[in-house]
Design a protein around this motif. Structure first.
Motif, PDB file in Angstrom:
ATOM      1  N   LEU A   3       0.834  -1.197   0.000  1.00 46.69           N
ATOM      2  CA  LEU A   3       0.000   0.000   0.000  1.00 46.69           C
ATOM      3  C   LEU A   3       0.868   1.246   0.000  1.00 46.69           C
ATOM      4  N   ALA A   4       0.392   2.278  -0.675  1.00 48.05           N
ATOM      5  CA  ALA A   4       1.052   3.575  -0.569  1.00 48.05           C
ATOM      6  C   ALA A   4       0.751   4.162   0.812  1.00 48.05           C
ATOM      7  N   ASP A   5       1.507   5.203   1.203  1.00 49.43           N
ATOM      8  CA  ASP A   5       1.316   5.767   2.543  1.00 49.43           C
ATOM      9  C   ASP A   5      -0.098   6.323   2.740  1.00 49.43           C
ATOM     10  N   ASP A   6      -0.778   6.692   1.665  1.00 44.00           N
ATOM     11  CA  ASP A   6      -2.150   7.202   1.803  1.00 44.00           C
ATOM     12  C   ASP A   6      -3.200   6.088   1.737  1.00 44.00           C
ATOM     13  N   GLY A   7      -2.710   4.821   1.712  1.00 42.75           N
ATOM     14  CA  GLY A   7      -3.642   3.698   1.708  1.00 42.75           C
ATOM     15  C   GLY A   7      -4.093   3.268   0.327  1.00 42.75           C
ATOM     16  N   GLY A   8      -3.639   3.971  -0.703  1.00 45.96           N
ATOM     17  CA  GLY A   8      -4.044   3.627  -2.076  1.00 45.96           C
ATOM     18  C   GLY A   8      -3.130   2.584  -2.699  1.00 45.96           C
ATOM     19  N   LEU A   9      -3.423   2.234  -3.936  1.00 42.96           N
ATOM     20  CA  LEU A   9      -2.650   1.227  -4.666  1.00 42.96           C
ATOM     21  C   LEU A   9      -1.997   1.857  -5.890  1.00 42.96           C
ATOM     22  N   THR A  10      -0.835   1.314  -6.261  1.00 42.82           N
ATOM     23  CA  THR A  10      -0.145   1.840  -7.439  1.00 42.82           C
ATOM     24  C   THR A  10      -0.623   1.120  -8.704  1.00 42.82           C
ATOM     25  N   LEU A  11      -0.566   1.857  -9.815  1.00 44.00           N
ATOM     26  CA  LEU A  11      -0.884   1.287 -11.124  1.00 44.00           C
ATOM     27  C   LEU A  11       0.097   1.849 -12.144  1.00 44.00           C
ATOM     28  N   PRO A  12       0.295   1.154 -13.263  1.00 38.52           N
ATOM     29  CA  PRO A  12       1.134   1.748 -14.312  1.00 38.52           C
ATOM     30  C   PRO A  12       0.436   2.976 -14.907  1.00 38.52           C
ATOM     31  N   GLU A  13       1.246   3.918 -15.413  1.00 39.93           N
ATOM     32  CA  GLU A  13       0.647   5.127 -15.997  1.00 39.93           C
ATOM     33  C   GLU A  13      -0.240   4.779 -17.183  1.00 39.93           C
ATOM     34  N   LYS A 179      -1.056  -5.030  10.019  1.00 40.73           N
ATOM     35  CA  LYS A 179      -1.573  -3.733   9.563  1.00 40.73           C
ATOM     36  C   LYS A 179      -1.209  -2.618  10.538  1.00 40.73           C
ATOM     37  N   THR A 180      -1.256  -2.941  11.844  1.00 40.63           N
ATOM     38  CA  THR A 180      -0.925  -1.909  12.840  1.00 40.63           C
ATOM     39  C   THR A 180       0.546  -1.523  12.722  1.00 40.63           C
ATOM     40  N   ILE A 181       1.412  -2.510  12.561  1.00 39.41           N
ATOM     41  CA  ILE A 181       2.840  -2.196  12.466  1.00 39.41           C
ATOM     42  C   ILE A 181       3.119  -1.440  11.155  1.00 39.41           C
ATOM     43  N   ALA A 182       2.454  -1.854  10.077  1.00 41.16           N
ATOM     44  CA  ALA A 182       2.675  -1.182   8.791  1.00 41.16           C
ATOM     45  C   ALA A 182       2.177   0.259   8.818  1.00 41.16           C
ATOM     46  N   ALA A 183       1.208   0.541   9.677  1.00 42.35           N
ATOM     47  CA  ALA A 183       0.672   1.903   9.759  1.00 42.35           C
ATOM     48  C   ALA A 183       1.496   2.778  10.705  1.00 42.35           C
ATOM     49  N   ASP A 184       2.436   2.171  11.419  1.00 37.77           N
ATOM     50  CA  ASP A 184       3.322   2.929  12.316  1.00 37.77           C
ATOM     51  C   ASP A 184       4.479   3.442  11.453  1.00 37.77           C
ATOM     52  N   LEU A 185       4.297   4.633  10.885  1.00 36.57           N
ATOM     53  CA  LEU A 185       5.239   5.086   9.861  1.00 36.57           C
ATOM     54  C   LEU A 185       6.663   5.266  10.389  1.00 36.57           C
ATOM     55  N   ASP A 186       6.798   5.593  11.679  1.00 38.61           N
ATOM     56  CA  ASP A 186       8.148   5.733  12.248  1.00 38.61           C
ATOM     57  C   ASP A 186       8.863   4.378  12.279  1.00 38.61           C
ATOM     58  N   PHE A 187       8.141   3.380  12.776  1.00 37.59           N
ATOM     59  CA  PHE A 187       8.735   2.037  12.845  1.00 37.59           C
ATOM     60  C   PHE A 187       9.016   1.521  11.430  1.00 37.59           C
ATOM     61  N   LYS A 188       8.069   1.804  10.548  1.00 43.75           N
ATOM     62  CA  LYS A 188       8.193   1.360   9.156  1.00 43.75           C
ATOM     63  C   LYS A 188       9.468   1.942   8.525  1.00 43.75           C
ATOM     64  N   ARG A 189       9.711   3.202   8.792  1.00 41.09           N
ATOM     65  CA  ARG A 189      10.885   3.866   8.238  1.00 41.09           C
ATOM     66  C   ARG A 189      12.164   3.344   8.897  1.00 41.09           C
ATOM     67  N   GLU A 190      12.140   3.259  10.235  1.00 36.08           N
ATOM     68  CA  GLU A 190      13.356   2.858  10.954  1.00 36.08           C
ATOM     69  C   GLU A 190      13.830   1.477  10.497  1.00 36.08           C
ATOM     70  N   TYR A 191      12.883   0.577  10.254  1.00 32.18           N
ATOM     71  CA  TYR A 191      13.270  -0.792   9.890  1.00 32.18           C
ATOM     72  C   TYR A 191      13.071  -1.097   8.408  1.00 32.18           C
ATOM     73  N   SER A 192      12.828  -0.063   7.593  1.00 29.13           N
ATOM     74  CA  SER A 192      12.623  -0.254   6.142  1.00 29.13           C
ATOM     75  C   SER A 192      11.674  -1.412   5.884  1.00 29.13           C
ATOM     76  N   LEU A 193      10.486  -1.272   6.429  1.00 28.44           N
ATOM     77  CA  LEU A 193       9.507  -2.352   6.354  1.00 28.44           C
ATOM     78  C   LEU A 193       8.783  -2.329   5.019  1.00 28.44           C
ATOM     79  N   GLY A 194       8.708  -3.479   4.393  1.00 31.36           N
ATOM     80  CA  GLY A 194       7.974  -3.578   3.129  1.00 31.36           C
ATOM     81  C   GLY A 194       6.971  -4.711   3.196  1.00 31.36           C
TER      82      GLY A 194
END
Ligand SMILES: *Cc1c(COP(=O)(O)O)cnc(C)c1O
Length: 443
Positions: A3-13, A179-194
């Protein structure tokens, strides 16, 4: 990314059109075909590198070919289970693992994958990431609630970068933690969570290729100009790839979307109404899904590629559990997709019939697709290719129920892992405990 940070999904242009190149594409072996298709989307990877990654992905890992097609009675079956975990998810996840490793080597840095699984996705994700430089993978499953085969497939992978976590809770608890951990943007950034779940666009991309190869194979075998493809689906991931292949110009006249009793998608394509109901446990557990995570991508195109309209529909769905699109002339939601759901007895009957009549063992997911194909008259009209999404050896109970014997559900790869040592961490149903485990074990 998932998911993108705004909760949306990516698509090709844009969706590339290859209809003028079908003559050349149809002569290519699978890895070359994959390169020609994937390069149209992965324009930021130099062609030589991409070719190397694809050759490495679709080589000896797939025993007996990546997506071989076999004729069975009135239909053709495309066996997508020749990868390391005997399920079609390997086709995309093997590619994704190689892409991660390549991009991390170029950019530097690490990637930590956190996943939750009720069974099948976990093992394919683990096999996609095992031993990849720069990647750690953490997969949670509900303790005691995955099948013995699925448990073995995941926990017998002992590479240092693979971490299985048995959570003292349900699959929903695992998903909630993720989902809770993925929404924790600080933790997500610190550990490069994908994420590696089915909303990762690269997974859809990897699946587009076999629709082309399958259509080419069946056209060659029958002399037909176009074929139909029957797809057992849960998250709308597999069939989304097929729909994009159709838009790209693949010789496919129609997609047959097959569900089990969890029929939200079948109801949508028959009525235009997408509305949640309860989740039933069926013989095809990988399709026991109500809210299809990739459906939003399809809906974007269905509402004329209008983000505002899509956002409004998804908001309505989030609030009420229902959304609706206008059905077109002739009462169809999409003339490219017809749909039907398969009931338990029909699945058992199909497995029994194909075994008896054709000496071919269908797994219960594939059987849903075969049932739907038969509903739409597989013997008449454009030939039908049914996607086989798993090897029957992964689901011995269903095979035994249908045929009276699990002997037809054997595969040496499954037998080999049943005696291997395993590693797994047991954790409480607690977000902080999982975070701490990630922090302690991130390389
Ligand atoms: C995941 C899975 C499916 C459903 O695929 P989607 O991409 O969710 O539509 C079908 N069959 C098997 C065996 C699977 O593992």
């Amino acid at each position: 990314m998932g998911l993108a940070d705004d909760g949306g999904l990516t698509l090709p242009e844009s969706i590339p059109d290859v209809s003028a190149q079908l003559g050349e594409l149809r002569e290519l072996p699978y890895p070359q075909l994959a390169f020609e298709i994937i390069k149209l989307f992965a324009t930021d990877i130099p062609e030589d590198d991409l070719r190397g990654l694809i050759d490495k992905t679709y080589g000896e890992q797939f025993v007996g070919g990546v997506a071989p097609v076999v004729p069975v009675g009135d239909i053709f079956i495309q066996e997508l289970w020749h990868g390391p975990t005997l399920a079609f998810k390997d086709v995309a996840l093997q590619l994704l693992g190689n892409l991660f490793e390549y991009i991390l080597a170029k950019r530097g840095g690490k990637l930590r994958i956190l996943g939750a699984t009720s069974g099948d996705t976990g093992s394919a994700a683990i096999y996609g990431c095992r031993n990849r430089a720069g990647v750690d993978i953490f997969v949670m499953h509900p303790d005691g609630r995955v099948s013995p085969i699925q448990h073995r497939q995941m926990t017998s992978v002992l590479d240092a970068n693979v971490h299985n976590i048995a959570i003292d809770g349900s699959f929903d608890d695992c998903q909630h933690i993720m989902k809770t951990i993925a929404a924790d943007l600080d933790f997500k950034r610190e550990y490069s969570l994908g994420a590696i779940n089915s909303v990762n666009w690269a997974r859809v991309l990897g699946q587009i290729v076999y629709y082309f190869s399958g259509a080419f194979d069946v056209c060659k075998a029958t002399g037909a100009e176009k074929i139909r493809v029957s797809v057992p689906t849960g998250n709308f991931g597999d069939i989304l790839a097929g729909w994009i292949a159709v838009k790209m110009g693949a010789p496919i006249s129609q997609l047959i979307l097959a569900t089990n009793e969890n029929d939200i998608l079948a109801r949508f394509f028959n009525t235009g109404e997408y509305s949640i109901s309860e989740v039933f446990q069926t013989l095809s557990p990988s399709m026991d899904i109500q809210v299809a995570s990739n459906f939003e991508r399809y809906l974007y195109y269905r509402v004329g590629s209008d983000p505002a309209k899509l956002r409004s529909l998804m908001e309505t769905f989030g609030k009420t559990g229902t959304l609706r699109v206008d059905v077109g002339l002739g009462g169809t939601v999409d003339h490219d997709i017809v749909s039907d759901s398969a009931e338990r007895e029909q699945v058992i009957d199909a497995i029994a019939r194909y075994s008896e009549k054709y000496n071919y063992t269908l797994d219960p997911h594939t059987a849903c697709g075969v049932v739907a194909a038969e509903q739409f008259g597989a013997a008449d009209g454009d030939p039908v290719l049914c996607l086989a999404t798993a090897h029957p050896a992964k689901f011995p109970e269903a095979i035994e129920e249908a045929t009276g014997s699990a002997a037809l559900a054997k595969h040496p790869q499954i037998e080999a892992i049943m005696n291997l040592p395993t590693r797994c961490e047991n954790l409480p149903n607690d977000i902080d405990a999982v975070k701490k485990f990630i922090a302690d074990n991130a390389s």
